[in-house]
Scaffold this active site. Structure first.
Site, short mmCIF file in Angstrom:
data_model
loop_
_atom_site.label_atom_id
_atom_site.label_comp_id
_atom_site.label_asym_id
_atom_site.label_seq_id
_atom_site.Cartn_x
_atom_site.Cartn_y
_atom_site.Cartn_z
N TRP A 181 0.83 -1.21 0.00
CA TRP A 181 0.00 0.00 0.00
C TRP A 181 0.86 1.25 0.00
CZ3 TRP A 181 -4.23 -1.40 -1.91
CH2 TRP A 181 -4.83 -2.60 -1.55
N ASP A 233 -1.91 6.60 6.31
CA ASP A 233 -2.95 5.67 5.85
C ASP A 233 -3.24 4.73 7.02
OD1 ASP A 233 -4.41 3.58 4.79
OD2 ASP A 233 -3.00 3.12 3.16
N LYS A 262 -12.14 -2.38 6.67
CA LYS A 262 -11.35 -3.24 7.54
C LYS A 262 -11.89 -3.21 8.97
CE LYS A 262 -8.73 -3.60 3.89
NZ LYS A 262 -7.69 -2.66 3.54
C1 LIG Z 1 -7.10 -2.17 2.10
C2 LIG Z 1 -6.09 -1.12 2.18
C3 LIG Z 1 -5.98 -0.10 1.20
C4 LIG Z 1 -6.84 -0.06 -0.03
O1 LIG Z 1 -8.12 0.31 0.29
P1 LIG Z 1 -9.24 0.51 -0.84
O2 LIG Z 1 -10.34 1.13 -0.04
O3 LIG Z 1 -9.57 -0.85 -1.36
O4 LIG Z 1 -8.71 1.40 -1.89
C5 LIG Z 1 -5.02 0.88 1.38
N1 LIG Z 1 -4.20 0.87 2.45
C6 LIG Z 1 -4.27 -0.09 3.40
C7 LIG Z 1 -3.34 -0.04 4.57
C8 LIG Z 1 -5.21 -1.11 3.28
O5 LIG Z 1 -5.29 -2.05 4.23
#
Ligand SMILES: *Cc1c(COP(=O)(O)O)cnc(C)c1O
Length: 355
Positions: free
Chosen positions: A99, A166, A190
């Site tokens: 990511w 993030d 998540k």
């Molecule tokens: C799942 C995830 C993403 C991507 O998320 P989307 O909503 O599918 O774009 C980005 N960063 C992390 C840390 C993730 O776990």
């Protein structure tokens, strides 16, 4: 058979959140209409957004001067919106996995990107600690929890430039000092809600410092000025986020979420370290509490498919590791009960007895 949901995302949510969301889809607050068929500007829906924002601020103790917005596009769209809104010349990124790399890739279209450190050579099995951030960077970006590789930065970093994180996969699993960040974002699927909504926490005075034209929908100011209602927001996912936020508060807030996360992670890592069949893949000090990655010990490598089948037959769901790590990944998000972790441990012990 009872299912134990270790999916990495979309993933387990509190049962009452799912039931109440289902109820609102059938009949929203006794209106005789579905949540799916009322205007997002209806007087019944505005309070949903307002309360969700208020709970974000309350649970994370967000200081004055910050906004919370709910957008579409997932965390992946933020990878591009962040540099669009914050990058003038140079940005610094910590490369801790898939990511983080995707976020860096987007930023490169907007300016110079400095990779301050990377653990790519070790398949991202640890978090680099000795790095320095250029003092002239517009911001420093990092991923708090590396969902795929099972590493996590469980504390806020002190960096000399504005910081962006993030937090897609560990938001609301611990207290965060929001004042250390100009922006925190994540996809909801998540730890927060059904897929379809992205949350962004923005320090208001950090905006307006880039000179480029920012397309209206990609401009954070648009969404702040319009209270997440510039266009039609993802109403059902926002509603499910609100219900999860109420649930977190009722359980005792992020402090209690952290206590539970630590307890569950200690239980499972304890078994991984004790059981001769398994080894953890992440460096001990960087182990994620949310995504617990492990593989068969080298001498038992050929048992991998057998264990997955064994565990699946006993109700474990979503245990297969991501292809970049292999083995197994048990995602232990807020809503995962301790009983599910115990059921997995029981499985690991029963399997060990057979070998
Ligand atoms: C799942 C995830 C993403 C991507 O998320 P989307 O909503 O599918 O774009 C980005 N960063 C992390 C840390 C993730 O776990």
């Amino acid at each position: 058979m009872k299912k134990h949901n270790f999916n990495a995302g979309p993933s387990i949510l509190p049962r009452e959140v799912i039931e109440e969301t289902a109820q609102a889809i059938l009949d929203f607050h006794g209106s005789g209409l579905s949540l799916m068929e009322i205007s997002h500007r209806a007087k019944d829906f505005q309070p949903v957004v307002d309360e969700a924002v208020a709970l974000f601020k309350e649970l994370l103790h967000i200081p004055e001067g910050y906004s919370v917005v709910f957008l579409g596009g997932g965390a992946s769209l933020e990878f591009c919106m962040i540099p669009y809104n914050f990058l003038n010349k140079k940005a610094a990124y910590l490369n801790t996995g898939t990511w983080a790399k995707k976020a860096m890739k987007e930023a490169k279209a907007f300016g110079e990107v400095v990779e301050v450190a990377s653990s790519a050579d070790a398949n991202f099995s640890f978090i680099p600690k000795d790095f320095s951030v250029p003092a002239d960077a517009d911001y420093f970006h990092f991923t708090t929890n590396n969902t795929i590789f099972g590493t996590e930065i469980k504390h806020d970093l002190d960096v000399p430039v504005p910081t962006i994180a993030d937090m897609s996969s560990d938001i609301f699993s611990r207290p965060v000092d929001v004042s250390k960040y100009i922006c925190i974002y994540g996809g909801a699927q998540k730890n927060l809600a059904m897929a379809g909504v992205t949350f962004v926490i923005i320090k208001n005075d950090a905006l307006g410092k880039v000179s480029r034209y920012i397309p209206t929908m990609l401009n954070y100011q648009t969404h702040i000025d319009n209270g997440s209602m510039f266009n039609t927001p993802p109403v059902v996912p926002i509603y499910s986020a609100l219900l999860t936020l109420r649930w977190i508060k009722a359980q005792g807030g992020v402090e209690e979420m952290e206590r539970r996360a630590t307890e569950k992670a200690d239980m499972l890592y304890g078994e991984i370290d004790r059981n001769k069949l398994f080894v953890g893949t992440a460096a001990a000090e960087d182990r994620s509490r949310m995504n617990i990655c492990f593989v068969m010990a080298p001498e038992y490598k050929e048992l991998e498919a057998d264990f997955l089948k064994f565990a699946t037959e006993r109700g474990m769901v979503g245990l297969k590791g991501h292809r970049s790590v292999g083995g197994f990944r048990a995602s232990c998000y807020n809503a995962l009960p301790k009983e599910s972790v115990q059921a997995l441990i029981d499985c690991m012990q029963a399997f060990e007895k057979l070998h």
